[in-house]
Enzyme design. Structure first.
Site, PDB file in Angstrom:
ATOM      1  N   HIS A  71      18.033  59.888  54.903  1.00 49.80           N
ATOM      2  CA  HIS A  71      18.155  58.537  54.350  1.00 49.80           C
ATOM      3  C   HIS A  71      18.237  57.471  55.443  1.00 49.80           C
ATOM      4  CE1 HIS A  71      22.398  58.227  55.485  1.00 49.80           C
ATOM      5  NE2 HIS A  71      22.522  59.489  55.087  1.00 49.80           N
TER       6      HIS A  71
ATOM      7  N   ARG B 180      22.180  56.763  48.669  1.00 46.38           N
ATOM      8  CA  ARG B 180      21.444  56.459  49.894  1.00 46.38           C
ATOM      9  C   ARG B 180      20.191  57.307  50.049  1.00 46.38           C
ATOM     10  NH1 ARG B 180      26.348  58.928  50.926  1.00 46.38           N
ATOM     11  NH2 ARG B 180      26.509  60.612  52.483  1.00 46.38           N
TER      12      ARG B 180
ATOM     13  N   GLU C 190      25.138  65.554  51.199  1.00 55.60           N
ATOM     14  CA  GLU C 190      25.673  65.631  52.562  1.00 55.60           C
ATOM     15  C   GLU C 190      26.842  66.608  52.606  1.00 55.60           C
ATOM     16  OE1 GLU C 190      25.592  65.839  55.573  1.00 55.60           O
ATOM     17  OE2 GLU C 190      25.509  63.808  56.376  1.00 55.60           O
TER      18      GLU C 190
ATOM     19  N   HIS D 247      20.139  64.372  53.748  1.00 59.59           N
ATOM     20  CA  HIS D 247      21.190  63.895  54.647  1.00 59.59           C
ATOM     21  C   HIS D 247      21.189  64.688  55.954  1.00 59.59           C
ATOM     22  CE1 HIS D 247      22.941  61.795  51.123  1.00 59.59           C
ATOM     23  NE2 HIS D 247      22.378  62.810  50.498  1.00 59.59           N
TER      24      HIS D 247
END
Length: 228
Positions: free
Chosen positions: A9, A60, A87, A179
């Protein structure tokens, strides 16, 4: 050969503020949005196209994917979102300023939490303001209280094997927006990177990583699209 592109991201608000983010949901900054659009423009300029896309349940990564696809004229592509691409969960470090955390616990200890392969940060405390137990998107999911990179890999790879790899074997062109640590998990697996080396691998925001794979999904090349 199947096509696989990974993208971390674009810069998030907490990247900018140097805070541990993990599963907490923060948006991209204006710079992050620009990084995502630029990634899409680059992929289009290089002639890349996709059949389907994957992302996490975090804003994100989703927004980065959508902005990149919009720049490519491909917002209509099917997208599958899954928590296994989230993440790494930073546990009790979530929301803390990294410099302040180092001052409190010592730089060496924080380095161990961030960069060791199998030592997780302290677990998230009950009642934390960052507790996501009641978040609708995670209904029925056992949200971790903390994760090491090893833990993150253990949850990412089953999803890779069950959902993503079969699409690639069917010669589908795949884009994954995720991520730093969920992508480290995939890079480690695809490139056979040792445990003691993967933790130092830096994955910059908004830079498409292209994998060239053979029919067995063994990597024959890995490079940043902007460098070719």
């Amino acid at each position: 050969m199947p096509t696989l592109v990974l993208i971390r991201h674009g810069q998030s608000a907490w990247n900018l503020e140097n805070r541990f983010t993990g599963w907490w949901d923060v948006d991209v900054t204006e710079k992050g949005a620009a990084e995502a659009r630029a990634a899409g423009e680059l992929m289009a300029a290089k002639g890349l196209d996709f059949d389907l896309t994957f992302t996490s349940l975090q804003t994100r990564a989703i927004k980065t994917l959508n902005l990149a696809l919009e720049a490519m004229g491909r917002l209509w592509l099917p997208t599958e979102k899954h928590w296994r691409l989230n993440e790494r969960h930073y546990g009790g470090l979530t929301g803390l300023d990294k410099a302040e955390t180092a001052a409190k616990h010592g730089a060496e200890q924080v380095h161990i939490w961030r960069r060791s392969f199998d030592i997780p940060p302290p677990a998230e405390e009950a009642g934390s303001v960052f507790d996501m137990t009641n978040d609708r998107r995670y209904a029925g999911i056992a949200i971790p209280k903390t994760e090491s990179l090893k833990d993150t890999i253990a949850r990412v790879l089953p999803y890779w094997e069950e959902r993503i790899a079969p699409e690639l074997r069917a010669d589908k062109r795949v884009l994954i927006s995720a991520h730093g640590n969920s992508l480290r998990a995939l890079v480690k697996h695809l490139s056979n990177i040792p445990d003691d080396e993967i933790t130092s691998l830096e994955i910059p925001t908004g830079q498409p990583i292209v994998y060239e794979l053979d029919a067995t999904l063994a990597a024959t090349d890995r490079y940043y699209l902007g460098e070719r």
